[in-house]
Design an enzyme around this catalytic site. Structure first.
Site, PDB file in Angstrom:
ATOM      1  N   GLY A 132      49.395 -71.136 -17.311  1.00 30.99           N
ATOM      2  CA  GLY A 132      48.043 -71.156 -16.750  1.00 30.99           C
ATOM      3  C   GLY A 132      47.451 -69.774 -16.580  1.00 30.99           C
ATOM      4  N   CYS A 133      46.362 -69.729 -15.807  1.00 36.24           N
ATOM      5  CA  CYS A 133      45.568 -68.524 -15.661  1.00 36.24           C
ATOM      6  C   CYS A 133      46.235 -67.510 -14.747  1.00 36.24           C
ATOM      7  CB  CYS A 133      44.200 -68.893 -15.107  1.00 36.24           C
ATOM      8  SG  CYS A 133      44.289 -69.916 -13.644  1.00 36.24           S
ATOM      9  N   GLY A 134      45.809 -66.241 -14.878  1.00 40.03           N
ATOM     10  CA  GLY A 134      46.368 -65.189 -14.050  1.00 40.03           C
ATOM     11  C   GLY A 134      47.839 -65.001 -14.373  1.00 40.03           C
ATOM     12  N   ILE A 169      42.448 -65.391  -9.115  1.00 38.68           N
ATOM     13  CA  ILE A 169      42.197 -65.882 -10.472  1.00 38.68           C
ATOM     14  C   ILE A 169      43.336 -66.783 -10.949  1.00 38.68           C
ATOM     15  CG2 ILE A 169      43.272 -63.900 -11.629  1.00 38.68           C
ATOM     16  CD1 ILE A 169      40.025 -65.646 -12.741  1.00 38.68           C
ATOM     17  N   HIS A 214      49.103 -69.571  -9.022  1.00 40.01           N
ATOM     18  CA  HIS A 214      50.369 -69.171  -8.421  1.00 40.01           C
ATOM     19  C   HIS A 214      50.193 -67.916  -7.564  1.00 40.01           C
ATOM     20  CE1 HIS A 214      49.945 -67.966 -12.644  1.00 40.01           C
ATOM     21  NE2 HIS A 214      50.351 -66.782 -12.248  1.00 40.01           N
TER      22      HIS A 214
END
Length: 258
Positions: free
Chosen positions: A86-88, A154, A157
């Site tokens: 996912g993102c970040g 962003i 996690h």
């Protein structure tokens, strides 16, 4: 039409005892909470006192930490890295096999579905970065009194690490706390929550099959699609009570998966 600003992300290098852990994409907010939460989640610290010093260097895009607990940093950081989904972009040193060795959650705390739904709605209303940009994740820690601690980033996690870091810094007991998140609950997200000891995790979206398996094994109640007047309980631990159906007479509000 109101135009929202764009979400921001910054490359920030985490350096522990002189060793570079990784470069993380982070939102430049609550970075001290993030560092405490990440280091706790990865097993590098157990208590706030394990950090001797922490220095944020915005001009160099770095966070420098010196530990006081005598841990073999080089050995710990030499373990195989697993990049988070996912993102970040993030990194964890725990595999799914490692997570299965975590202590099982002992809390028998129960929460009403109506309370969780109310807290999820309040969480959404009190997430300023998301309201401004439409492109942020958030994590929210709720205590028995309904008091919320919200952190945004962003990366989903990263946001979870930030609320865990706040809890570690404040010395909070996880047994009576609920973790709410805007993002998908994957195995690495579940591992962070399990390491701290949350007994209930709620998300506005889905959980992965691997996260559900780990939650069942570690005695964690995992709830997905927590929105409106409905939810899906993936784990059947009896910690979420469906009082909404009783009040409205409409079904199904709470779907429990086998």
């Amino acid at each position: 039409m109101h135009r929202k600003s764009c979400p921001e992300e910054y490359p920030i290098t985490l350096v522990v005892n002189g060793y570079e852990v990784a470069v993380f994409q982070l939102t430049n907010q609550d970075l001290e909470d993030w560092a405490y939460g990440y280091l706790f989640s990865e097993g590098l610290i157990q208590h706030r006192e394990d950090i001797q010093s922490l220095q944020i260097e915005p001009d160099f895009g770095a966070i420098r930490v010196v530990l006081s607990n005598g841990i073999d940093t080089e050995k710990m950081l030499s373990k195989k890295k697993h990049y988070t989904a996912g993102c970040g972009r993030g990194v964890t040193f725990f595999s799914m096999t490692d997570v299965k060795t975590f202590n099982k959650v002992q809390s028998n705390q129960t929460y009403k579905l109506s309370h969780l739904l109310k807290m999820r709605a309040e969480f959404a209303k009190n997430s300023p970065l998301y309201l401004e940009t439409g492109g942020m994740h958030g994590a929210c820690m709720v205590n028995e009194a309904g008091e919320m601690t919200i952190r945004e980033d962003i990366g989903r996690h990263n946001a979870v690490d930030k609320v865990i870091g706040h809890a570690v810094r404040q010395g909070l007991n996880p047994k009576s706390l609920v973790l709410l998140t805007t993002g998908r609950v994957s195995y690495e997200m579940l591992s962070k929550a399990a390491k701290f000891g949350f007994s209930i995790i709620g998300s506005r979206t889905a959980a992965t099959k691997q996260a559900v398996q780990l939650a069942k094994f570690l005695n964690i109640e995992l709830v997905g699609y927590l929105r409106g007047k409905m939810a899906i309980v993936y784990t059947s631990k009896g910690k979420v009570i469906d009082d909404v159906t009783e009040q409205t007479g409409t079904q199904p509000n709470l779907r429990v998966l086998p």
